[in-house]
Design a protein around this motif. Sequence first.
Motif, PDB file in Angstrom:
ATOM      1  N   ASN A  47      26.913 -22.960  53.255  1.00 55.19           N
ATOM      2  CA  ASN A  47      25.535 -23.296  52.865  1.00 55.19           C
ATOM      3  C   ASN A  47      25.060 -24.585  53.527  1.00 55.19           C
ATOM      4  O   ASN A  47      25.764 -25.590  53.530  1.00 55.19           O
ATOM      5  CB  ASN A  47      25.436 -23.516  51.349  1.00 55.19           C
ATOM      6  CG  ASN A  47      25.444 -22.221  50.557  1.00 55.19           C
ATOM      7  OD1 ASN A  47      25.324 -21.152  51.113  1.00 55.19           O
ATOM      8  ND2 ASN A  47      25.605 -22.340  49.253  1.00 55.19           N
ATOM      9  N   VAL A  53      15.848 -25.723  51.737  1.00 56.16           N
ATOM     10  CA  VAL A  53      16.283 -24.600  50.903  1.00 56.16           C
ATOM     11  C   VAL A  53      17.707 -24.184  51.298  1.00 56.16           C
ATOM     12  O   VAL A  53      17.982 -23.999  52.487  1.00 56.16           O
ATOM     13  CB  VAL A  53      15.327 -23.392  51.089  1.00 56.16           C
ATOM     14  CG1 VAL A  53      15.807 -22.190  50.290  1.00 56.16           C
ATOM     15  CG2 VAL A  53      13.914 -23.783  50.681  1.00 56.16           C
ATOM     16  N   PRO A  54      18.614 -24.024  50.312  1.00 51.08           N
ATOM     17  CA  PRO A  54      19.977 -23.583  50.655  1.00 51.08           C
ATOM     18  C   PRO A  54      20.005 -22.190  51.282  1.00 51.08           C
ATOM     19  O   PRO A  54      19.407 -21.255  50.743  1.00 51.08           O
ATOM     20  CB  PRO A  54      20.708 -23.577  49.305  1.00 51.08           C
ATOM     21  CG  PRO A  54      19.935 -24.491  48.431  1.00 51.08           C
ATOM     22  CD  PRO A  54      18.495 -24.346  48.882  1.00 51.08           C
ATOM     23  N   VAL A  55      20.690 -22.091  52.410  1.00 57.17           N
ATOM     24  CA  VAL A  55      20.792 -20.845  53.172  1.00 57.17           C
ATOM     25  C   VAL A  55      22.215 -20.767  53.718  1.00 57.17           C
ATOM     26  O   VAL A  55      22.855 -21.791  53.955  1.00 57.17           O
ATOM     27  CB  VAL A  55      19.763 -20.858  54.336  1.00 57.17           C
ATOM     28  CG1 VAL A  55      20.028 -19.736  55.326  1.00 57.17           C
ATOM     29  CG2 VAL A  55      18.336 -20.759  53.801  1.00 57.17           C
ATOM     30  N   LYS A  56      22.710 -19.537  53.904  1.00 58.25           N
ATOM     31  CA  LYS A  56      24.049 -19.351  54.467  1.00 58.25           C
ATOM     32  C   LYS A  56      23.987 -19.478  55.986  1.00 58.25           C
ATOM     33  O   LYS A  56      23.371 -18.644  56.652  1.00 58.25           O
ATOM     34  CB  LYS A  56      24.599 -17.986  54.066  1.00 58.25           C
ATOM     35  CG  LYS A  56      24.693 -17.845  52.543  1.00 58.25           C
ATOM     36  CD  LYS A  56      25.243 -16.512  52.106  1.00 58.25           C
ATOM     37  CE  LYS A  56      24.887 -16.280  50.657  1.00 58.25           C
ATOM     38  NZ  LYS A  56      25.927 -15.749  49.811  1.00 58.25           N
ATOM     39  N   ALA A 107      24.503 -25.964  47.294  1.00 56.64           N
ATOM     40  CA  ALA A 107      23.972 -25.043  46.277  1.00 56.64           C
ATOM     41  C   ALA A 107      23.504 -25.821  45.057  1.00 56.64           C
ATOM     42  O   ALA A 107      22.469 -25.501  44.459  1.00 56.64           O
ATOM     43  CB  ALA A 107      25.042 -24.019  45.882  1.00 56.64           C
ATOM     44  N   GLY A 130      26.536 -17.100  44.283  1.00 58.67           N
ATOM     45  CA  GLY A 130      26.758 -16.964  45.721  1.00 58.67           C
ATOM     46  C   GLY A 130      27.754 -17.969  46.280  1.00 58.67           C
ATOM     47  O   GLY A 130      27.798 -18.182  47.495  1.00 58.67           O
TER      48      GLY A 130
ATOM     49  N   HIS B  32      19.970 -10.379  56.179  1.00 59.08           N
ATOM     50  CA  HIS B  32      21.181 -10.437  55.370  1.00 59.08           C
ATOM     51  C   HIS B  32      21.900  -9.115  55.221  1.00 59.08           C
ATOM     52  O   HIS B  32      22.963  -9.037  54.598  1.00 59.08           O
ATOM     53  CB  HIS B  32      20.895 -11.102  54.022  1.00 59.08           C
ATOM     54  CG  HIS B  32      20.973 -12.589  54.160  1.00 59.08           C
ATOM     55  ND1 HIS B  32      20.272 -13.274  55.127  1.00 59.08           N
ATOM     56  CD2 HIS B  32      21.705 -13.522  53.509  1.00 59.08           C
ATOM     57  CE1 HIS B  32      20.564 -14.561  55.038  1.00 59.08           C
ATOM     58  NE2 HIS B  32      21.434 -14.738  54.067  1.00 59.08           N
ATOM     59  N   ASP B 100      22.274 -13.341  45.690  1.00 64.14           N
ATOM     60  CA  ASP B 100      22.459 -14.642  45.071  1.00 64.14           C
ATOM     61  C   ASP B 100      21.331 -15.537  45.587  1.00 64.14           C
ATOM     62  O   ASP B 100      20.526 -15.098  46.413  1.00 64.14           O
ATOM     63  CB  ASP B 100      23.846 -15.188  45.430  1.00 64.14           C
ATOM     64  CG  ASP B 100      24.053 -15.344  46.930  1.00 64.14           C
ATOM     65  OD1 ASP B 100      23.223 -16.015  47.589  1.00 64.14           O
ATOM     66  OD2 ASP B 100      25.023 -14.790  47.473  1.00 64.14           O
ATOM     67  N   PRO B 101      21.230 -16.783  45.107  1.00 61.80           N
ATOM     68  CA  PRO B 101      20.065 -17.600  45.499  1.00 61.80           C
ATOM     69  C   PRO B 101      19.896 -17.746  47.021  1.00 61.80           C
ATOM     70  O   PRO B 101      18.769 -17.747  47.522  1.00 61.80           O
ATOM     71  CB  PRO B 101      20.355 -18.961  44.850  1.00 61.80           C
ATOM     72  CG  PRO B 101      21.199 -18.636  43.668  1.00 61.80           C
ATOM     73  CD  PRO B 101      22.054 -17.461  44.090  1.00 61.80           C
ATOM     74  N   GLN B 102      21.005 -17.861  47.737  1.00 57.63           N
ATOM     75  CA  GLN B 102      20.907 -18.042  49.191  1.00 57.63           C
ATOM     76  C   GLN B 102      20.434 -16.751  49.881  1.00 57.63           C
ATOM     77  O   GLN B 102      19.695 -16.798  50.874  1.00 57.63           O
ATOM     78  CB  GLN B 102      22.248 -18.493  49.773  1.00 57.63           C
ATOM     79  CG  GLN B 102      22.648 -19.931  49.424  1.00 57.63           C
ATOM     80  CD  GLN B 102      23.036 -20.143  47.972  1.00 57.63           C
ATOM     81  OE1 GLN B 102      22.402 -20.896  47.249  1.00 57.63           O
ATOM     82  NE2 GLN B 102      24.080 -19.458  47.526  1.00 57.63           N
ATOM     83  N   ALA B 105      16.716 -16.294  49.214  1.00 61.02           N
ATOM     84  CA  ALA B 105      15.873 -17.190  50.014  1.00 61.02           C
ATOM     85  C   ALA B 105      15.486 -16.564  51.346  1.00 61.02           C
ATOM     86  O   ALA B 105      14.506 -16.967  51.974  1.00 61.02           O
ATOM     87  CB  ALA B 105      16.598 -18.517  50.250  1.00 61.02           C
ATOM     88  N   LYS B 106      16.259 -15.589  51.804  1.00 56.19           N
ATOM     89  CA  LYS B 106      16.019 -14.996  53.121  1.00 56.19           C
ATOM     90  C   LYS B 106      15.629 -13.522  53.072  1.00 56.19           C
ATOM     91  O   LYS B 106      14.817 -13.062  53.875  1.00 56.19           O
ATOM     92  CB  LYS B 106      17.284 -15.136  53.991  1.00 56.19           C
ATOM     93  CG  LYS B 106      17.684 -16.552  54.323  1.00 56.19           C
ATOM     94  CD  LYS B 106      16.680 -17.265  55.208  1.00 56.19           C
ATOM     95  CE  LYS B 106      16.684 -16.705  56.622  1.00 56.19           C
ATOM     96  NZ  LYS B 106      15.717 -17.423  57.477  1.00 56.19           N
ATOM     97  N   ARG B 182      27.265  -7.715  44.296  1.00 61.81           N
ATOM     98  CA  ARG B 182      26.041  -7.835  43.500  1.00 61.81           C
ATOM     99  C   ARG B 182      25.036  -6.708  43.768  1.00 61.81           C
ATOM    100  O   ARG B 182      23.927  -6.734  43.286  1.00 61.81           O
ATOM    101  CB  ARG B 182      25.413  -9.221  43.623  1.00 61.81           C
ATOM    102  CG  ARG B 182      26.306 -10.274  42.989  1.00 61.81           C
ATOM    103  CD  ARG B 182      25.869 -11.676  43.256  1.00 61.81           C
ATOM    104  NE  ARG B 182      26.029 -12.069  44.631  1.00 61.81           N
ATOM    105  CZ  ARG B 182      27.161 -12.481  45.166  1.00 61.81           C
ATOM    106  NH1 ARG B 182      28.254 -12.556  44.447  1.00 61.81           N
ATOM    107  NH2 ARG B 182      27.231 -12.838  46.439  1.00 61.81           N
TER     108      ARG B 182
END
Lengths: 155, 266
Positions: A47, A53-56, A107, A130, B32, B100-102, B105-106, B182
């Motif tokens: 992350n 904004v948190p993103v992978k 996160a 996540g 994703h 999940d939140p990440q 977001a995308k 999930r």
Amino acid sequence: MTGLTINGIAHSADVPSATLLVEYLRDHLGLTGTHIGCETSQCGACNVLIDGVPVKACTALVATLDGAAVTTVEGLAAGETLHPMQAAFREHHALQCGFCTPGMVIAGIGIAQRHGADVTPGVIAHELEGNLCRCTGYINIVAAIAAGAKAMHDA
Amino acid sequence: MRDFDLVRPASVAEAAAAFAASGDAAYLAGGHTLIPAMKARLRAPETLVDLSRLPGLTGVTRDGDRLWVGALTTHAAVAEDATVEAAIPGLSALALLIGDPQVRAKGTLGGVIANNDPAADYPAACLALDATIVTDRAEYGAGDFFQGMFATALSDGEIVTRVGFRVPTASAYAKFRHPASRYAVAAVYVARFTDGVRVAVTGAGPGAFRWTEAEAALTASFDAGAVAGLTLEDGDLSSDIHCSAEYRAHLCGVMLAQAVEGSING
């Protein structure tokens, strides 16, 4: 050529289209604080904040990030002063092996931003869906994020 | 991941032209699903057409009995949107159960429905909420759009631009999430309209589908008792490493009851 800012420093990335952000950070810039846990978009060890904004970072292509501002775990502290979320992780011993920690801290910042100073442990636990900690040290991580959220909003 | 040519068009027409000009292109929205598939070399397009800069494809508007959501609206944006919450709170709740939140977001609405993963959430909402799916070249009813596992009515290079959900009087989504991915192991969306009830199932079969027996029972009497004991034929459901078809059939009944209760209790 992709122009982006990383931890406040402007970079021009001249990399193949298939380059993932996490590869660019680690292999090109030596910013190895962003970890690769699974590389399948599951674990959250990679992350980073993209425009806050948190993103992978394992699921973002550098070439699509023209104009973006990226913050990695290395960019959180102000000199010797830890970011409030980092300080809370240290205070609450929210790590065992430490591998998941950078992603957890990022996160946690996102959770604090979305839910405010009084975010409950239940919400934190849910919002960490996540992020995987293989040491299963979640109790202290949740406590640290609760404290970090308070500290961020008091700061 | 194999390298590819990346195109970043500034309009839908440019995107479609770039897709058509390549012999082997894929559209990139939130990425994703596609990027993990490319990393695993399940997909190796020669050209990737990045849709993220296309104007006008994000946001939510209410127009009469339709709630329109732009195809590039992220799950996080849908979950947080006050207009969605006011019109169809069940849809807000569904968006919050994706990934999940990440990921939220995308990930985007258009990306989900164009991919039509059999365990994705939005196809159930589209079917239950009688959605209209608009592309750069056509308009589809949800029932015509989804055509089974990873199959849709989209032709090569066609771009989903927005989705119009019909606003129900009440609705809810109940999902049994796979604890690691999930995705839905089985999930049910129940939507009540003045002219009847629509029920859609996802995760349990080779693609989202409507549960017509449940619709008829709930249209006659909208309470969990009306569908108590109702089951799906497990011969039509999926059996895999996660669970058997028989177990999924049972889960569908449980999720149906939860979604009905959720619709009643808000």
